[in-house]
Design an enzyme around this catalytic site. Structure first.
Site, PDB file in Angstrom:
ATOM      1  N   HIS A 112       0.823  -1.207   0.000  1.00  0.00           N
ATOM      2  CA  HIS A 112       0.000   0.000   0.000  1.00  0.00           C
ATOM      3  C   HIS A 112       0.859   1.259   0.000  1.00  0.00           C
ATOM      4  O   HIS A 112       0.462   2.301  -0.507  1.00  0.00           O
ATOM      5  CB  HIS A 112      -0.962  -0.029   1.193  1.00  0.00           C
ATOM      6  CG  HIS A 112      -2.191  -0.807   0.887  1.00  0.00           C
ATOM      7  ND1 HIS A 112      -2.890  -1.531   1.822  1.00  0.00           N
ATOM      8  CD2 HIS A 112      -2.857  -0.987  -0.282  1.00  0.00           C
ATOM      9  CE1 HIS A 112      -3.926  -2.114   1.246  1.00  0.00           C
ATOM     10  NE2 HIS A 112      -3.921  -1.806  -0.029  1.00  0.00           N
ATOM     11  N   ARG A 149     -11.428  -9.180 -14.315  1.00  0.00           N
ATOM     12  CA  ARG A 149     -11.255 -10.484 -13.649  1.00  0.00           C
ATOM     13  C   ARG A 149     -11.791 -10.322 -12.229  1.00  0.00           C
ATOM     14  O   ARG A 149     -11.323  -9.445 -11.499  1.00  0.00           O
ATOM     15  CB  ARG A 149      -9.779 -10.869 -13.597  1.00  0.00           C
ATOM     16  CG  ARG A 149      -9.125 -11.106 -14.949  1.00  0.00           C
ATOM     17  CD  ARG A 149      -7.667 -11.510 -14.756  1.00  0.00           C
ATOM     18  NE  ARG A 149      -7.069 -12.085 -15.937  1.00  0.00           N
ATOM     19  CZ  ARG A 149      -6.208 -11.444 -16.733  1.00  0.00           C
ATOM     20  NH1 ARG A 149      -5.865 -10.197 -16.468  1.00  0.00           N
ATOM     21  NH2 ARG A 149      -5.691 -12.045 -17.783  1.00  0.00           N
ATOM     22  N   ARG A 200     -16.155 -10.621 -16.189  1.00  0.00           N
ATOM     23  CA  ARG A 200     -16.050 -12.068 -16.365  1.00  0.00           C
ATOM     24  C   ARG A 200     -16.489 -12.729 -15.071  1.00  0.00           C
ATOM     25  O   ARG A 200     -16.032 -12.353 -13.994  1.00  0.00           O
ATOM     26  CB  ARG A 200     -14.604 -12.456 -16.670  1.00  0.00           C
ATOM     27  CG  ARG A 200     -14.455 -13.961 -16.784  1.00  0.00           C
ATOM     28  CD  ARG A 200     -13.039 -14.357 -17.082  1.00  0.00           C
ATOM     29  NE  ARG A 200     -12.178 -14.210 -15.929  1.00  0.00           N
ATOM     30  CZ  ARG A 200     -10.863 -14.410 -15.966  1.00  0.00           C
ATOM     31  NH1 ARG A 200     -10.281 -14.736 -17.090  1.00  0.00           N
ATOM     32  NH2 ARG A 200     -10.134 -14.273 -14.894  1.00  0.00           N
ATOM     33  N   GLU A 257     -11.352 -20.138 -24.879  1.00  0.00           N
ATOM     34  CA  GLU A 257      -9.999 -20.422 -24.396  1.00  0.00           C
ATOM     35  C   GLU A 257      -9.712 -21.916 -24.291  1.00  0.00           C
ATOM     36  O   GLU A 257      -8.705 -22.333 -23.745  1.00  0.00           O
ATOM     37  CB  GLU A 257      -9.723 -19.692 -23.072  1.00  0.00           C
ATOM     38  CG  GLU A 257     -10.844 -19.693 -22.077  1.00  0.00           C
ATOM     39  CD  GLU A 257     -10.594 -18.762 -20.874  1.00  0.00           C
ATOM     40  OE1 GLU A 257      -9.522 -18.163 -20.765  1.00  0.00           O
ATOM     41  OE2 GLU A 257     -11.501 -18.677 -20.033  1.00  0.00           O
ATOM     42  N   ASN A 302      -4.288 -16.633 -23.336  1.00  0.00           N
ATOM     43  CA  ASN A 302      -3.385 -17.172 -22.302  1.00  0.00           C
ATOM     44  C   ASN A 302      -3.700 -18.644 -22.072  1.00  0.00           C
ATOM     45  O   ASN A 302      -2.808 -19.492 -22.004  1.00  0.00           O
ATOM     46  CB  ASN A 302      -3.541 -16.410 -20.979  1.00  0.00           C
ATOM     47  CG  ASN A 302      -3.287 -14.933 -21.136  1.00  0.00           C
ATOM     48  OD1 ASN A 302      -2.694 -14.523 -22.124  1.00  0.00           O
ATOM     49  ND2 ASN A 302      -3.750 -14.142 -20.194  1.00  0.00           N
ATOM     50  N   ASP A 303      -4.980 -18.924 -21.931  1.00  0.00           N
ATOM     51  CA  ASP A 303      -5.367 -20.318 -21.734  1.00  0.00           C
ATOM     52  C   ASP A 303      -5.428 -21.082 -23.050  1.00  0.00           C
ATOM     53  O   ASP A 303      -5.071 -22.253 -23.101  1.00  0.00           O
ATOM     54  CB  ASP A 303      -6.727 -20.394 -21.026  1.00  0.00           C
ATOM     55  CG  ASP A 303      -6.548 -20.250 -19.520  1.00  0.00           C
ATOM     56  OD1 ASP A 303      -5.678 -20.951 -18.963  1.00  0.00           O
ATOM     57  OD2 ASP A 303      -7.255 -19.445 -18.906  1.00  0.00           O
ATOM     58  N   ARG A 317       0.930 -22.951 -18.634  1.00  0.00           N
ATOM     59  CA  ARG A 317       1.314 -21.548 -18.787  1.00  0.00           C
ATOM     60  C   ARG A 317       2.191 -21.032 -17.651  1.00  0.00           C
ATOM     61  O   ARG A 317       2.770 -19.960 -17.749  1.00  0.00           O
ATOM     62  CB  ARG A 317       0.079 -20.657 -18.986  1.00  0.00           C
ATOM     63  CG  ARG A 317      -0.828 -20.571 -17.797  1.00  0.00           C
ATOM     64  CD  ARG A 317      -2.168 -19.935 -18.167  1.00  0.00           C
ATOM     65  NE  ARG A 317      -2.299 -18.564 -17.696  1.00  0.00           N
ATOM     66  CZ  ARG A 317      -3.435 -17.877 -17.692  1.00  0.00           C
ATOM     67  NH1 ARG A 317      -4.560 -18.427 -18.159  1.00  0.00           N
ATOM     68  NH2 ARG A 317      -3.489 -16.664 -17.242  1.00  0.00           N
ATOM     69  N   CYS A 356      -8.532 -10.958 -25.421  1.00  0.00           N
ATOM     70  CA  CYS A 356      -8.131 -10.322 -24.163  1.00  0.00           C
ATOM     71  C   CYS A 356      -6.962 -11.016 -23.473  1.00  0.00           C
ATOM     72  O   CYS A 356      -6.639 -10.697 -22.338  1.00  0.00           O
ATOM     73  CB  CYS A 356      -9.316 -10.218 -23.216  1.00  0.00           C
ATOM     74  SG  CYS A 356      -9.953 -11.811 -22.704  1.00  0.00           S
TER      75      CYS A 356
HETATM   76  C1  PEP Z   1      -6.841 -15.793 -20.962  1.00  0.00           C
HETATM   77  O1  PEP Z   1      -6.858 -16.980 -20.624  1.00  0.00           O
HETATM   78  O2  PEP Z   1      -6.311 -15.386 -22.003  1.00  0.00           O
HETATM   79  C2  PEP Z   1      -7.436 -14.768 -20.090  1.00  0.00           C
HETATM   80  C3  PEP Z   1      -7.523 -13.525 -20.471  1.00  0.00           C
HETATM   81  O3  PEP Z   1      -7.857 -15.159 -18.864  1.00  0.00           O
HETATM   82  P1  PEP Z   1      -6.880 -15.415 -17.614  1.00  0.00           P
HETATM   83  O4  PEP Z   1      -5.515 -14.911 -17.987  1.00  0.00           O
HETATM   84  O5  PEP Z   1      -7.483 -14.662 -16.481  1.00  0.00           O
HETATM   85  O6  PEP Z   1      -6.960 -16.893 -17.449  1.00  0.00           O
HETATM   86 MG    MG Z   2      -8.187 -17.640 -19.065  1.00  0.00          MG
END
Ligand code: PEP
Ligand code: MG
Length: 602
Positions: free
Chosen positions: A199, A306, A342, A441, A464-465, A475, A512
Site C-alpha cells: 500500500h 477479472r 467475467r 480459451e 493465455n489459456d 502456462r 483479451c
Molecule cells: C486468458 O486466458 O487469455 C485470459 C484472459 O484469462 P486469464 O488470464 O485470467 O486466465
Molecule cells: Mg483464461
C-alpha cells in the site's frame, strides 16, 4: 549498526514501485523496528494490567491513524481505504484477540504477545500464492509496528514537517507515513523493505513521487545529506554518484520525460490505421482501483474485469452487497464506456478460504472457472445477482470463462434466467438486454465456435489459456515456457476460425489474452478481423501507435503470407522484420514498454 564506508557510485538494486528519476540529498528517518528486547513473563496479577496497557496502545494507534486519515491531502483521498484497512487490522481478532489471549494464557508481556500474533499471521500469508494478498502482511506489520512504538512510549516522528527538498531514506514507511509527506518538497523515498504491491507503493504512485523499496540495507548504507540518484523506473539507487553518472541520469531523465509525454498523448488517440480501419482498445483489470489508470492510458472501456480478487481476499464467499457495490462503482467510473465482467474463474489453484476442495492432480484441467460455478450454483447466483443489479448503473456486459461446449453455456444461461426471474419477483431493476458472451480459451470451444455463436452476443478469445490448452504447455511451468508460443500456426489458425464463426453469426469478437497487448501481433490480429483488443493498460499507448502506423491493406497482405508459414519461429521472424521496418520505435520496444509499464499517471 555502523555505517559502511562511503564509496562512489555504490549501486543498489531494489524494486521500482513508483516511476521517475530524482537526484537529491538523503534524509534518514528512523523507522527501524521498535526494539523490544524485553520479552518477559508476568505474574497472574499483572495480566489484567498488561491487557489494559495493550488496549491503551491500540486506542492510541487508532487515534493516530484517524488523524492521518482526516489530514489526507485531497489528491490521494480516494486511497483513504488503505488507512481504513489499517483501522480494520486493529480490530481484527487474529491480531488483537490472539495477543490478549497470549497475555492471559501464556503470561507474557504485550510486546512479546503481539509479536507472536504477527508471526502466526505471517505464516498464514506466506502460503498464499496471490502476490497482492501475500503482500498485505506489510499492512499488518505496519500496524503492529505502530502499536509497538506506542507500547514503548516511543511515539512516531511525523513526516509532515519535512520542508527540505530531500529523498527520504527509511527502513520502512507505512502508508500513513507516506500520506503525510509534503510532496511539494519531498522528492521521493527509498526503503529497505516493501513489495511491488504494498500500500505504501500505491500511495507513492498516487502522490506521483518516485520510490524504490526492497533495498534491504539502504538505511544502513546512507548517511544524512549524502547525494543519491533514485531511478524509479529500474529500481536502482546510486549512493554518492560521480559527475559522469549524474550527467548520464540527467539525460535519462529527459529521455523518460519525452516518452511520458508521448505515451500520454498517444494513448488518447483512436486506434485507427492509415487507411481508416478502426479497432477498439480496452484494458484488463483485476481491481476497481485500476479503472482510473486504465482511462489515463487511453482505454476505451474495460474489456476484461477479472473478478476473483474479492473472493480470494475475503474469509468466505463475499456477500452480494459487497460484490454489487464493487461492480456498480466500476461501471459508474468507466461510463459511458462499457465494462465486460467475467464471472468467476476460480478453481485450479485459486480457491476462496474455506472453500478449498480436495487437491487435484491437474488443476488446470480440473474444477475451474465455469465448471466450478456450475457445481456451486449458489456461489454463481450470488455473483450473477450482483452483476445484474449493477447493470443499471452503467454499461455492463458479462461473460463466462472456460466454456468447453454448448451444454455448459446453456446451463449458465438458464441460471441467469432464473436469477433474472428472482430479481423481477422482487421488483429489483436490472438490464434485461445485458449482453452475454463467452471466453474462447479451450480448443473444443474453438471448433464449436459456430454452434456457440448462435447463443451469445460476443466472443472474447483468452489466448493465455487457449495457447496452454492448444499446445499442451502449462502456462506457469518455466521448464516448458520456451514452447509457449503465441505465434504457433495452430494458435493463429484457431483465432482465425473463431473470428470466422463470429463474423458469420454477426457477433463481436475481441481478444483479451496477453497477445492482445503484444505490439508485434497488432497487425496480424487486425487483419484477422478482431473487433477489439483488451490488454494491460500500460500496453495501450504503444499498441495504438502501431495501429496508427500501418494500413489494413498491408496487414491483409501480410496475413496471407503468414498463413503459409509452417512454424512459430518462421511467423515470429516474419512479423518482427515487417513490424520493425514499419515502426523503427519497436526496435526500442523493451525500453518503451518498460517505461509505459512503470509509468502510472496516478
Ligand atoms: C486468458 O486466458 O487469455 C485470459 C484472459 O484469462 P486469464 O488470464 O485470467 O486466465
Ligand atoms: Mg483464461
Amino acid at each position: 549498526m555502523t555505517k559502511n564506508p562511503v564509496q562512489e557510485n555504490n549501486t543498489l538494486q531494489g524494486i521500482a514501485v513508483s516511476p521517475g528519476i530524482i537526484i537529491g540529498k538523503a534524509r534518514l528517518i528512523d523507522r527501524s523496528k521498535a526494539k523490544i528486547s524485553y520479552q518477559y513473563l508476568i505474574s497472574e496479577q499483572q495480566t489484567q494490567q498488561e491487557v489494559k496497557r495493550f488496549k491503551d496502545a491500540l486506542h492510541t494507534t487508532k487515534e493516530q491513524i484517524m488523524v492521518l486519515k482526516n489530514r489526507m491531502p485531497e489528491q490521494i483521498k480516494e486511497h483513504a481505504f488503505i488507512l481504513d484497512t489499517h483501522l480494520m487490522i486493529i480490530d481484527d481478532r487474529m491480531l488483537t484477540e490472539s495477543t490478549i489471549h497470549s497475555i492471559l494464557e501464556e503470561k507474557i508481556n504485550a510486546e512479546w504477545a503481539l509479536k507472536k500474533s504477527v508471526q502466526k499471521i505471517r505464516q498464514l500469508f506466506e502460503q498464499i500464492d496471490y502476490e497482492y494478498i501475500r503482500d498485505r502482511i506489510n499492512d499488518v506489520e505496519n500496524v503492529a509496528e505502530r502499536i509497538l512504538r506506542n507500547l514503548a512510549g516511543k511515539g512516531h516522528e511525523s513526516l509532515a514537517s519535512i520542508e527540505e527538498r530531500v529523498i527520504i531514506v527509511a527502513h520502512d514507511l507505512s502508508p500513513g507515513d507516506t500520506s503525510e509527506l509534503n510532496t511539494a518538497k519531498v522528492l521521493g523515498f527509498i526503503t529497505d523493505v516493501g513489495g511491488r504491491t504494498s500500500h505504501t507503493a500505491i500511495m507513492a504512485q498516487a502522490l506521483k513521487i518516485p520510490a524504490v523499496v526492497g533495498l534491504e540495507s539502504v538505511s544502513h548504507q546512507v548517511q544524512d545529506g549524502m547525494l543519491l540518484i533514485v531511478d524509479g523506473y529500474q529500481g536502482i539507487v546510486i549512493i554518492g554518484p560521480d559527475d559522469d553518472v549524474i550527467i548520464e541520469y540527467e539525460e535519462k531523465r529527459s529521455k523518460h520525460e519525452i516518452y511520458r509525454a508521448t505515451i500520454l498523448q498517444m494513448g488518447h488517440l483512436p486506434a485507427e490505421t492509415l487507411d481508416g480501419h478502426r479497432i477498439a482498445v480496452k484494458a484488463n483489470i483485476e481491481l476497481l482501483e485500476e479503472v482510473e489508470t486504465a482511462r489515463d492510458y487511453g482505454a476505451e472501456g474495460i474489456g476484461l474485469y477479472r473478478t476473483e480478487f474479492l473472493y480470494l481476499m475475503s474469509k468466505g464467499i463475499p456477500d452480494e452487497e459487497m460484490l454489487f457495490s464493487d461492480y456498480k462503482e466500476v461501471a459508474e467510473k468507466i461510463f459511458p464506456a462499457p465494462v465486460t465482467i467475467r464471472t468467476l474463474d476460480l478453481g485450479g489453484d485459486k480457491f476462496p478460504v474455506n472453500h478449498e476442495p480436495t487437491k487435484e492432480v491437474n488443476p488446470a484441467l480440473g474444477l475451474r472457472a465455469i465448471r466450478y460455478c456450475l457445481k456451486e450454483p449458489e456461489i454463481f447466483k450470488n455473483q450473477l445477482r450482483a452483476i445484474l443489479r449493477a447493470s443499471v448503473f452503467g454499461r455492463i456486459q458479462l461473460m463466462f470463462p472456460m466454456i468447453s461446449g454448448l451444454p455448459e453455456l446453456l446451463e449458465s444461461k438458464r441460471i441467469i434466467k432464473e436469477v433474472m426471474g428472482d430479481l423481477e419477483d422482487k421488483n429489483i431493476q436490472f438490464d434485461r438486454d445485458i449482453r452475454i458472451g463467452v471466453m474462447i480459451e479451450v480448443p473444443s470451444a474453438v471448433t464449436t465456435a459456430d454452434i456457440l455463436a448462435e447463443h451469445v452476443d460476443f466472443f472474447s478469445i483468452g489466448t493465455n489459456d487457449l495457447i496452454q490448452y492448444a499446445l499442451a504447455i502449462d502456462r506457469i511451468n518455466e521448464h516448458v515456457a520456451f514452447m509457449y508460443q503465441p505465434y504457433h500456426p495452430a494458435v493463429i489458425r484457431m483465432i482465425q476460425q473463431v473470428v470466422k464463426a463470429a463474423k458469420d453469426a454477426k457477433i463481436t469478437v475481441s481478444l483479451c489474452g496477453e497477445m492482445a497487448g503484444d505490439p508485434f501481433c497488432a497487425s496480424l490480429l487486425l487483419a484477422m478481423g478482431i473487433d477489439e483488443l483488451s490488454m494491460n493498460a500500460w500496453a495501450i499507448p504503444l499498441l495504438k501507435k502501431v495501429i496508427r502506423s500501418i494500413s489494413k491493406a498491408d496487414a491483409d497482405a501480410d496475413l496471407t503470407a503468414i498463413m503459409k508459414l509452417k512454424t512459430a519461429k518462421e511467423v515470429q521472424h516474419f512479423i518482427k522484420k515487417r513490424m520493425e521496418d514499419l515502426i523503427p520505435d519497436l526496435k526500442d520496444k523493451d525500453f518503451f514498454i518498460k517505461n509505459a509499464m512503470n509509468f502510472s499517471v496516478h
